[in-house]
Motif scaffolding. Sequence first.
Motif, PDB file in Angstrom:
ATOM      1  N   GLY A 144      73.049  55.086  75.737  1.00 28.85           N
ATOM      2  CA  GLY A 144      73.957  55.848  76.636  1.00 28.85           C
ATOM      3  C   GLY A 144      74.311  57.202  75.746  1.00 28.85           C
ATOM      4  O   GLY A 144      75.161  56.944  74.807  1.00 28.85           O
ATOM      5  N   SER A 145      73.562  58.137  75.702  1.00 27.10           N
ATOM      6  CA  SER A 145      74.061  59.327  75.032  1.00 27.10           C
ATOM      7  C   SER A 145      73.963  59.004  73.182  1.00 27.10           C
ATOM      8  O   SER A 145      74.836  59.402  72.778  1.00 27.10           O
ATOM      9  CB  SER A 145      75.092  59.958  75.298  1.00 27.10           C
ATOM     10  OG  SER A 145      74.783  60.727  76.606  1.00 27.10           O
ATOM     11  N   VAL A 146      73.008  58.119  72.816  1.00 30.75           N
ATOM     12  CA  VAL A 146      73.181  57.608  71.397  1.00 30.75           C
ATOM     13  C   VAL A 146      72.517  58.981  70.886  1.00 30.75           C
ATOM     14  O   VAL A 146      71.194  59.459  71.300  1.00 30.75           O
ATOM     15  CB  VAL A 146      72.379  56.389  71.341  1.00 30.75           C
ATOM     16  CG1 VAL A 146      72.037  56.282  69.608  1.00 30.75           C
ATOM     17  CG2 VAL A 146      73.090  55.321  71.859  1.00 30.75           C
TER      18      VAL A 146
ATOM     19  N   GLU B 153      74.346  49.672  79.269  1.00 28.78           N
ATOM     20  CA  GLU B 153      74.365  50.807  79.276  1.00 28.78           C
ATOM     21  C   GLU B 153      75.097  51.664  80.354  1.00 28.78           C
ATOM     22  O   GLU B 153      74.679  51.531  81.559  1.00 28.78           O
ATOM     23  CB  GLU B 153      72.722  51.495  79.724  1.00 28.78           C
ATOM     24  CG  GLU B 153      71.814  51.132  78.500  1.00 28.78           C
ATOM     25  CD  GLU B 153      70.781  51.956  78.475  1.00 28.78           C
ATOM     26  OE1 GLU B 153      70.493  52.655  77.757  1.00 28.78           O
ATOM     27  OE2 GLU B 153      70.165  52.048  79.887  1.00 28.78           O
TER      28      GLU B 153
ATOM     29  N   HIS C 281      66.600  49.421  84.569  1.00 28.40           N
ATOM     30  CA  HIS C 281      67.191  50.475  84.030  1.00 28.40           C
ATOM     31  C   HIS C 281      67.953  51.195  85.176  1.00 28.40           C
ATOM     32  O   HIS C 281      67.632  50.935  86.278  1.00 28.40           O
ATOM     33  CB  HIS C 281      66.262  51.419  83.471  1.00 28.40           C
ATOM     34  CG  HIS C 281      66.756  52.633  82.653  1.00 28.40           C
ATOM     35  ND1 HIS C 281      67.223  53.788  83.424  1.00 28.40           N
ATOM     36  CD2 HIS C 281      67.075  52.900  81.415  1.00 28.40           C
ATOM     37  CE1 HIS C 281      67.732  54.563  82.573  1.00 28.40           C
ATOM     38  NE2 HIS C 281      67.418  54.149  81.433  1.00 28.40           N
TER      39      HIS C 281
ATOM     40  N   ALA D 124      77.333  57.146  80.867  1.00 26.32           N
ATOM     41  CA  ALA D 124      77.118  57.860  79.548  1.00 26.32           C
ATOM     42  C   ALA D 124      75.454  58.128  79.351  1.00 26.32           C
ATOM     43  O   ALA D 124      75.390  58.701  78.449  1.00 26.32           O
ATOM     44  CB  ALA D 124      77.322  56.566  78.500  1.00 26.32           C
ATOM     45  N   ILE D 125      74.599  57.821  80.338  1.00 23.58           N
ATOM     46  CA  ILE D 125      73.196  58.122  80.255  1.00 23.58           C
ATOM     47  C   ILE D 125      73.067  59.522  80.407  1.00 23.58           C
ATOM     48  O   ILE D 125      73.083  60.027  81.529  1.00 23.58           O
ATOM     49  CB  ILE D 125      72.370  57.274  81.331  1.00 23.58           C
ATOM     50  CG1 ILE D 125      72.689  55.706  80.748  1.00 23.58           C
ATOM     51  CG2 ILE D 125      70.986  57.451  81.247  1.00 23.58           C
ATOM     52  CD1 ILE D 125      71.984  54.687  81.854  1.00 23.58           C
ATOM     53  N   GLY D 126      72.197  60.116  79.409  1.00 30.12           N
ATOM     54  CA  GLY D 126      71.923  61.481  79.665  1.00 30.12           C
ATOM     55  C   GLY D 126      72.984  62.718  79.877  1.00 30.12           C
ATOM     56  O   GLY D 126      72.650  63.781  80.188  1.00 30.12           O
TER      57      GLY D 126
ATOM     58  N   ASN E 153      63.210  55.033  74.682  1.00 28.70           N
ATOM     59  CA  ASN E 153      63.016  55.153  75.996  1.00 28.70           C
ATOM     60  C   ASN E 153      62.482  56.573  76.348  1.00 28.70           C
ATOM     61  O   ASN E 153      63.283  57.599  76.566  1.00 28.70           O
ATOM     62  CB  ASN E 153      63.992  54.808  77.182  1.00 28.70           C
ATOM     63  CG  ASN E 153      63.787  54.837  78.469  1.00 28.70           C
ATOM     64  OD1 ASN E 153      62.686  55.366  78.974  1.00 28.70           O
ATOM     65  ND2 ASN E 153      64.658  54.610  79.150  1.00 28.70           N
TER      66      ASN E 153
ATOM     67  N   GLU F 212      68.206  54.034  86.091  1.00 33.14           N
ATOM     68  CA  GLU F 212      67.484  55.108  86.911  1.00 33.14           C
ATOM     69  C   GLU F 212      66.688  54.152  87.856  1.00 33.14           C
ATOM     70  O   GLU F 212      66.562  54.712  89.125  1.00 33.14           O
ATOM     71  CB  GLU F 212      66.700  56.051  86.028  1.00 33.14           C
ATOM     72  CG  GLU F 212      67.372  57.008  85.362  1.00 33.14           C
ATOM     73  CD  GLU F 212      67.136  57.495  84.011  1.00 33.14           C
ATOM     74  OE1 GLU F 212      66.133  57.319  83.736  1.00 33.14           O
ATOM     75  OE2 GLU F 212      68.077  57.896  83.280  1.00 33.14           O
TER      76      GLU F 212
ATOM     77  N   VAL G  29      67.639  54.348  73.181  1.00 28.79           N
ATOM     78  CA  VAL G  29      67.776  55.574  73.059  1.00 28.79           C
ATOM     79  C   VAL G  29      66.956  56.383  74.145  1.00 28.79           C
ATOM     80  O   VAL G  29      65.635  56.032  74.011  1.00 28.79           O
ATOM     81  CB  VAL G  29      67.436  56.087  71.585  1.00 28.79           C
ATOM     82  CG1 VAL G  29      67.779  57.464  71.411  1.00 28.79           C
ATOM     83  CG2 VAL G  29      68.313  55.092  70.637  1.00 28.79           C
ATOM     84  N   GLY G  30      67.372  57.359  74.920  1.00 28.58           N
ATOM     85  CA  GLY G  30      66.627  58.223  75.429  1.00 28.58           C
ATOM     86  C   GLY G  30      66.520  59.359  75.236  1.00 28.58           C
ATOM     87  O   GLY G  30      65.480  59.613  74.208  1.00 28.58           O
ATOM     88  N   GLY G  31      67.015  60.504  75.480  1.00 27.53           N
ATOM     89  CA  GLY G  31      66.794  61.815  75.135  1.00 27.53           C
ATOM     90  C   GLY G  31      66.577  62.236  73.500  1.00 27.53           C
ATOM     91  O   GLY G  31      65.686  62.730  73.118  1.00 27.53           O
TER      92      GLY G  31
ATOM     93  N   LYS H 116      61.085  57.914  78.869  1.00 26.27           N
ATOM     94  CA  LYS H 116      61.216  58.216  80.306  1.00 26.27           C
ATOM     95  C   LYS H 116      59.938  59.042  80.828  1.00 26.27           C
ATOM     96  O   LYS H 116      58.818  58.748  80.363  1.00 26.27           O
ATOM     97  CB  LYS H 116      62.575  58.813  80.828  1.00 26.27           C
ATOM     98  CG  LYS H 116      63.815  58.265  79.991  1.00 26.27           C
ATOM     99  CD  LYS H 116      65.087  58.667  80.597  1.00 26.27           C
ATOM    100  CE  LYS H 116      66.169  57.874  79.867  1.00 26.27           C
ATOM    101  NZ  LYS H 116      67.400  58.170  80.452  1.00 26.27           N
TER     102      LYS H 116
HETATM  103  P1  PGA Z   1      70.096  58.707  76.824  1.00 18.75           P
HETATM  104  O1  PGA Z   1      69.500  57.619  77.807  1.00 18.75           O
HETATM  105  O2  PGA Z   1      70.014  58.104  75.632  1.00 18.75           O
HETATM  106  O3  PGA Z   1      69.345  59.981  76.970  1.00 18.75           O
HETATM  107  O4  PGA Z   1      71.486  58.888  77.207  1.00 18.75           O
HETATM  108  C1  PGA Z   1      69.426  56.349  77.618  1.00 18.75           C
HETATM  109  C2  PGA Z   1      68.684  55.291  78.448  1.00 18.75           C
HETATM  110  O5  PGA Z   1      68.645  55.863  79.712  1.00 18.75           O
HETATM  111  O6  PGA Z   1      68.140  54.201  78.180  1.00 18.75           O
END
Ligand code: PGA
Length: 257
Positions: free
Chosen positions: A211-213, A166, A94, A170-172, A9, A96, A232-234, A11
Amino acid sequence: MSKKLIVGNWKMHFTTGQASLYLHKLQEQAPNYRDVEVVLCPNLLALQSLSLQVNHRKFHLGAQNCYYQDEGAFTGEVSATQLRGLVHYVIVGHSERRHIFGETNKDTAQKVQAVLRNGMKPILCVGETKHERGEGETAHVIHDQVVAGLRNITSDEIEDIVIAYEPVWAIGTGDYAHPEDVVKAVKLIRKHVRALFGDKAAEAVRVLYGGSVDNTNASSFVWAEGVDGLLVGGASLKAKVFSAIIESAHGQDNDKG
Ligand code: PGA
């Protein structure tokens, strides 16, 4: 052979030009495995050009959001109908979207239905906030978001649905969940799917953790009991790191595809 699903993702990162350069790099670096499906979710504006550039045998594309009406006077929105043909997946609900843009469980359910109606696969995100976790509300939140999100879905449609657990805290944040807690949450999700649609559906629905993977913790989640993949985000914004995450989802006994 059941495939692992790794979703990146992006974003609201990368201009269209940057997204194209990044895809180029990723196509060179990322491994290609028969047992791992990789989905990239760039911003909506970049989707059209990336769909022409992407190696469809290596990556599928996904959108980060859509609107639930198919067409009409909805300034600034993009419908699932308009995404049809461009993407295989659409992320729905999501955190967000829920917490910054105020999307409700009802909005989320309508979006899940719109994505299915238009022949794509929704990735329905669920998870508790830090406050809810502190109050011992995790199981309730998961129940409510899963049951509400799957409203008006038929058991035949369930195999096209992906649910991502998620936890919002834990996200970001770098503060990822404990794999044992993820296993518990995934069991709960399947339990609710079973109650609504039966045993077959509970097995067929794919459940991800997000979440922070990153490349250091991916394998502890992707191989946790009941987990079918990762959102996976960041860490999906760095070719080397994301490639290592894909690598971690590849089973030892499967050949390169
Ligand atoms: P993150 O984001 O891996 O940066 O924690 C995950 C997501 O928002 O889907």
